[in-house]
Design a protein around this motif. Sequence first.
Motif, PDB file in Angstrom:
ATOM      1  N   ILE A 184       0.818  -1.143  -0.121  1.00 48.47           N
ATOM      2  CA  ILE A 184      -0.018   0.050  -0.069  1.00 48.47           C
ATOM      3  C   ILE A 184       1.020   1.252  -0.045  1.00 48.47           C
ATOM      4  CG2 ILE A 184      -1.698   1.175   1.364  1.00 48.47           C
ATOM      5  CD1 ILE A 184      -2.748  -1.288  -0.300  1.00 48.47           C
ATOM      6  N   ASP A 185       2.114   1.120   0.640  1.00 48.00           N
ATOM      7  CA  ASP A 185       2.998   2.178   0.800  1.00 48.00           C
ATOM      8  C   ASP A 185       3.551   2.548  -0.686  1.00 48.00           C
ATOM      9  OD1 ASP A 185       2.478   2.804   3.466  1.00 48.00           O
ATOM     10  OD2 ASP A 185       4.285   1.519   3.982  1.00 48.00           O
ATOM     11  N   THR A 188       0.751   4.089  -2.808  1.00 52.11           N
ATOM     12  CA  THR A 188       0.487   5.426  -2.528  1.00 52.11           C
ATOM     13  C   THR A 188       1.534   6.246  -3.479  1.00 52.11           C
ATOM     14  OG1 THR A 188      -0.202   5.008  -0.490  1.00 52.11           O
ATOM     15  CG2 THR A 188       0.691   7.235  -0.723  1.00 52.11           C
ATOM     16  N   GLN A 189       2.673   5.845  -3.344  1.00 42.11           N
ATOM     17  CA  GLN A 189       3.981   6.585  -4.294  1.00 42.11           C
ATOM     18  C   GLN A 189       3.649   6.445  -5.674  1.00 42.11           C
ATOM     19  OE1 GLN A 189       5.987   8.513  -2.919  1.00 42.11           O
ATOM     20  NE2 GLN A 189       4.904   8.082  -0.871  1.00 42.11           N
ATOM     21  N   ALA A 248       0.752   6.324  -7.197  1.00 45.07           N
ATOM     22  CA  ALA A 248      -0.447   7.602  -7.284  1.00 45.07           C
ATOM     23  C   ALA A 248       0.139   8.668  -7.246  1.00 45.07           C
ATOM     24  CB  ALA A 248      -1.409   7.208  -6.184  1.00 45.07           C
TER      25      ALA A 248
END
Length: 118
Positions: A57-58, A61-62, A64
């Motif tokens: 998920i991290d 996020t990056q 995105a």
Amino acid sequence: MSKADLSINPLSIELELDHAAPHGYSANKDAYLRRLKRIEGQVRGIARMVEEDKYCIDILTQVAAATKALHAVSLGLVEEHIGHCVVGAASEPDPEARAEQIDAKVKEATDAIGRLLR
């Protein structure tokens, strides 16, 4: 580098020659390059996160954030194209050539926007 990377596309050469005049983004070229270098750094950071087995998920996020930054560059370039290339075509003195040039530049913009939306 593969053979495909070395192939020459005659259409792209023709397009590059056709667009040899100053581009609409020329006045903001340094700003675009700075933004693209920042995005390049973001993408390297994402690759490093994958290498280091960071949480998915991290990483997403990056991804995105980098995608949003690329979209911002893309929208700026579309705006520059319309403001410079389409408006420039509208200043063609010959009415028939003007209509053809405007149609061509608007189609270029529309096609580019279509590619961005895919």
